[in-house]
Design a protein around this motif. Structure first.
Motif, PDB file in Angstrom:
ATOM      1  N   SER A   1       0.827  -1.200   0.000  1.00 22.40           N
ATOM      2  CA  SER A   1       0.000   0.000   0.000  1.00 22.40           C
ATOM      3  C   SER A   1       0.866   1.257   0.000  1.00 22.40           C
ATOM      4  O   SER A   1       0.603   2.208  -0.749  1.00 22.40           O
ATOM      5  CB  SER A   1      -0.930  -0.011   1.216  1.00 22.40           C
ATOM      6  N   MET A   2       1.920   1.277   0.819  1.00 22.19           N
ATOM      7  CA  MET A   2       2.789   2.453   0.856  1.00 22.19           C
ATOM      8  C   MET A   2       3.669   2.535  -0.386  1.00 22.19           C
ATOM      9  O   MET A   2       4.076   3.621  -0.793  1.00 22.19           O
ATOM     10  CB  MET A   2       3.637   2.428   2.131  1.00 22.19           C
ATOM     11  N   HIS A   3       3.958   1.388  -0.993  1.00 20.39           N
ATOM     12  CA  HIS A   3       4.729   1.381  -2.240  1.00 20.39           C
ATOM     13  C   HIS A   3       3.993   2.158  -3.335  1.00 20.39           C
ATOM     14  O   HIS A   3       4.621   2.890  -4.120  1.00 20.39           O
ATOM     15  CB  HIS A   3       4.965  -0.064  -2.682  1.00 20.39           C
ATOM     16  N   SER A   4       2.677   2.005  -3.348  1.00 17.27           N
ATOM     17  CA  SER A   4       1.890   2.709  -4.367  1.00 17.27           C
ATOM     18  C   SER A   4       1.970   4.216  -4.207  1.00 17.27           C
ATOM     19  O   SER A   4       1.817   4.976  -5.177  1.00 17.27           O
ATOM     20  CB  SER A   4       0.432   2.249  -4.313  1.00 17.27           C
ATOM     21  N   LEU A   5       2.232   4.668  -2.980  1.00 16.94           N
ATOM     22  CA  LEU A   5       2.330   6.104  -2.727  1.00 16.94           C
ATOM     23  C   LEU A   5       3.512   6.720  -3.473  1.00 16.94           C
ATOM     24  O   LEU A   5       3.482   7.895  -3.845  1.00 16.94           O
ATOM     25  CB  LEU A   5       2.462   6.356  -1.222  1.00 16.94           C
ATOM     26  N   PHE A   6       4.555   5.921  -3.707  1.00 22.83           N
ATOM     27  CA  PHE A   6       5.751   6.418  -4.394  1.00 22.83           C
ATOM     28  C   PHE A   6       5.737   6.093  -5.887  1.00 22.83           C
ATOM     29  O   PHE A   6       6.741   6.302  -6.579  1.00 22.83           O
ATOM     30  CB  PHE A   6       7.004   5.811  -3.747  1.00 22.83           C
ATOM     31  N   HIS A   7       4.627   5.562  -6.351  1.00 33.40           N
ATOM     32  CA  HIS A   7       4.537   5.208  -7.765  1.00 33.40           C
ATOM     33  C   HIS A   7       3.216   5.706  -8.364  1.00 33.40           C
ATOM     34  O   HIS A   7       2.477   4.966  -8.989  1.00 33.40           O
ATOM     35  CB  HIS A   7       4.692   3.699  -7.962  1.00 33.40           C
ATOM     36  N   GLY A   8       2.907   6.939  -8.075  1.00 29.47           N
ATOM     37  CA  GLY A   8       1.758   7.591  -8.688  1.00 29.47           C
ATOM     38  C   GLY A   8       0.448   7.442  -7.949  1.00 29.47           C
ATOM     39  O   GLY A   8      -0.573   7.972  -8.389  1.00 29.47           O
ATOM     40  N   GLY A   9       0.434   6.753  -6.833  1.00 25.35           N
ATOM     41  CA  GLY A   9      -0.799   6.570  -6.078  1.00 25.35           C
ATOM     42  C   GLY A   9      -1.143   7.789  -5.236  1.00 25.35           C
ATOM     43  O   GLY A   9      -0.283   8.613  -4.918  1.00 25.35           O
ATOM     44  N   SER A  10      -2.416   7.893  -4.863  1.00 25.60           N
ATOM     45  CA  SER A  10      -2.870   9.002  -4.026  1.00 25.60           C
ATOM     46  C   SER A  10      -2.804   8.598  -2.558  1.00 25.60           C
ATOM     47  O   SER A  10      -2.956   7.423  -2.205  1.00 25.60           O
ATOM     48  CB  SER A  10      -4.310   9.373  -4.395  1.00 25.60           C
ATOM     49  N   ILE A  11      -2.588   9.587  -1.687  1.00 26.12           N
ATOM     50  CA  ILE A  11      -2.522   9.294  -0.263  1.00 26.12           C
ATOM     51  C   ILE A  11      -3.861   8.771   0.260  1.00 26.12           C
ATOM     52  O   ILE A  11      -3.918   8.047   1.244  1.00 26.12           O
ATOM     53  CB  ILE A  11      -2.084  10.554   0.523  1.00 26.12           C
TER      54      ILE A  11
ATOM     55  N   PRO B   1      -3.448   9.341  10.565  1.00 31.34           N
ATOM     56  CA  PRO B   1      -2.251   9.415  11.421  1.00 31.34           C
ATOM     57  C   PRO B   1      -1.437   8.127  11.489  1.00 31.34           C
ATOM     58  O   PRO B   1      -0.285   8.158  11.936  1.00 31.34           O
ATOM     59  CB  PRO B   1      -2.838   9.770  12.799  1.00 31.34           C
ATOM     60  N   VAL B   2      -1.994   7.007  11.038  1.00 25.21           N
ATOM     61  CA  VAL B   2      -1.237   5.755  11.032  1.00 25.21           C
ATOM     62  C   VAL B   2       0.026   5.892  10.184  1.00 25.21           C
ATOM     63  O   VAL B   2       1.065   5.288  10.467  1.00 25.21           O
ATOM     64  CB  VAL B   2      -2.120   4.599  10.514  1.00 25.21           C
ATOM     65  N   LEU B   3      -0.042   6.711   9.135  1.00 21.89           N
ATOM     66  CA  LEU B   3       1.128   6.903   8.282  1.00 21.89           C
ATOM     67  C   LEU B   3       2.297   7.507   9.050  1.00 21.89           C
ATOM     68  O   LEU B   3       3.455   7.290   8.699  1.00 21.89           O
ATOM     69  CB  LEU B   3       0.769   7.793   7.095  1.00 21.89           C
ATOM     70  N   ALA B   4       2.006   8.268  10.096  1.00 19.93           N
ATOM     71  CA  ALA B   4       3.084   8.847  10.899  1.00 19.93           C
ATOM     72  C   ALA B   4       3.884   7.773  11.622  1.00 19.93           C
ATOM     73  O   ALA B   4       5.036   8.002  12.015  1.00 19.93           O
ATOM     74  CB  ALA B   4       2.504   9.830  11.924  1.00 19.93           C
ATOM     75  N   VAL B   5       3.289   6.587  11.802  1.00 18.54           N
ATOM     76  CA  VAL B   5       3.979   5.464  12.443  1.00 18.54           C
ATOM     77  C   VAL B   5       4.608   4.545  11.408  1.00 18.54           C
ATOM     78  O   VAL B   5       5.765   4.130  11.538  1.00 18.54           O
ATOM     79  CB  VAL B   5       3.000   4.677  13.334  1.00 18.54           C
ATOM     80  N   MET B   6       3.871   4.240  10.367  1.00 17.79           N
ATOM     81  CA  MET B   6       4.332   3.240   9.398  1.00 17.79           C
ATOM     82  C   MET B   6       5.275   3.801   8.345  1.00 17.79           C
ATOM     83  O   MET B   6       6.250   3.140   7.963  1.00 17.79           O
ATOM     84  CB  MET B   6       3.125   2.588   8.704  1.00 17.79           C
TER      85      MET B   6
END
Length: 222
Positions: A82-92, A102-107
């Motif tokens: 899921s986070m990989h997609s964030l660096f390959h054109g995916g939306s947050i 806020p989970v992203l602040a941990v992961m």
């Protein structure tokens, strides 16, 4: 014809003073169970004993992980994808949709530290959950009755009962925050609300605990 009378061999007395042959059979069970008791180092309530218990039980969990329960890493693999997609054109908005933002602040920091490598992320995630578990164990021991702390004993064996999945799900963090909120409610009520709020920001269910902190009328304002 003369006969020789055999002298009976003396009976070895049992611990209660009776001959061994006269000791009831049901006493052998408790004696055998006593022999199976944990060593004194694992039965104590000192900080050293609790730490040793934690190391032994968590080593058991990790042994299960590398032997028969390696399949429990599926959720962490999903987090990485899921986070990989964030660096390959995916939306947050498409990342970890079932969790609050806020989970992203941990992961996300862990994923970046692992250099976007799924295997390294899984290992780092497991280590971070072990650290959370260790911190909560210490908190239970520190704030509880150090001579008879049933909460620590329960937690020490509850995690191994769940197995390695304990360290490959994000749920351990909101659970620890909720448990810390309950502990704080006794001595530091102001912290209960803050810990519950952080827990609910990461996963919504800790918000269900808020009514329990309003039971004492004198503490409602805090």
């Amino acid at each position: 014809m003369a006969t020789t009378q055999l002298t009976p061999s003396p009976r070895v007395p049992s611990p209660d003073g009776r001959p061994a042959e006269d000791a009831p059979a049901h006493q052998h069970g408790p004696q055998r169970l006593a022999a199976l008791r944990l060593p004194q180092e694992l039965r104590g309530t000192s900080g050293r004993s609790i730490a040793l218990n934690w190391v032994v039980t968590r080593a058991l969990v990790l042994t299960l992980l590398v032997t028969i329960e390696s399949s429990v890493t599926g959720d962490v693999a999903y987090y990485a994808r899921s986070m990989h997609s964030l660096f390959h054109g995916g939306s947050i908005r498409e990342v970890l949709q079932e969790y609050p933002l806020p989970v992203l602040a941990v992961m996300l920091p862990q994923y970046l530290l692992s250099i976007l490598n799924p295997l390294a992320f899984a290992m780092l995630f497991c280590v971070s959950m072990l650290a959370v578990d260790g911190a909560f164990t210490w908190l239970l021991w520190r704030l509880g009755d150090r001579h008879h702390n049933a909460a620590v004993r329960f937690w020490l064996w509850f995690v191994p009962a769940l197995g390695p999945i304990s360290y490959f799900r994000f749920d351990l963090i909101p659970a620890m925050l909720a448990g810390a909120a309950v502990l704080a409610a006794v001595r530091r009520p102001k912290w209960s609300g803050a810990l519950t709020a952080v827990g609910a920001a990461l996963k919504l269910w800790p918000a269900l605990m808020l009514p329990t902190f309003l039971l004492e009328r004198g503490d409602r304002k805090r």
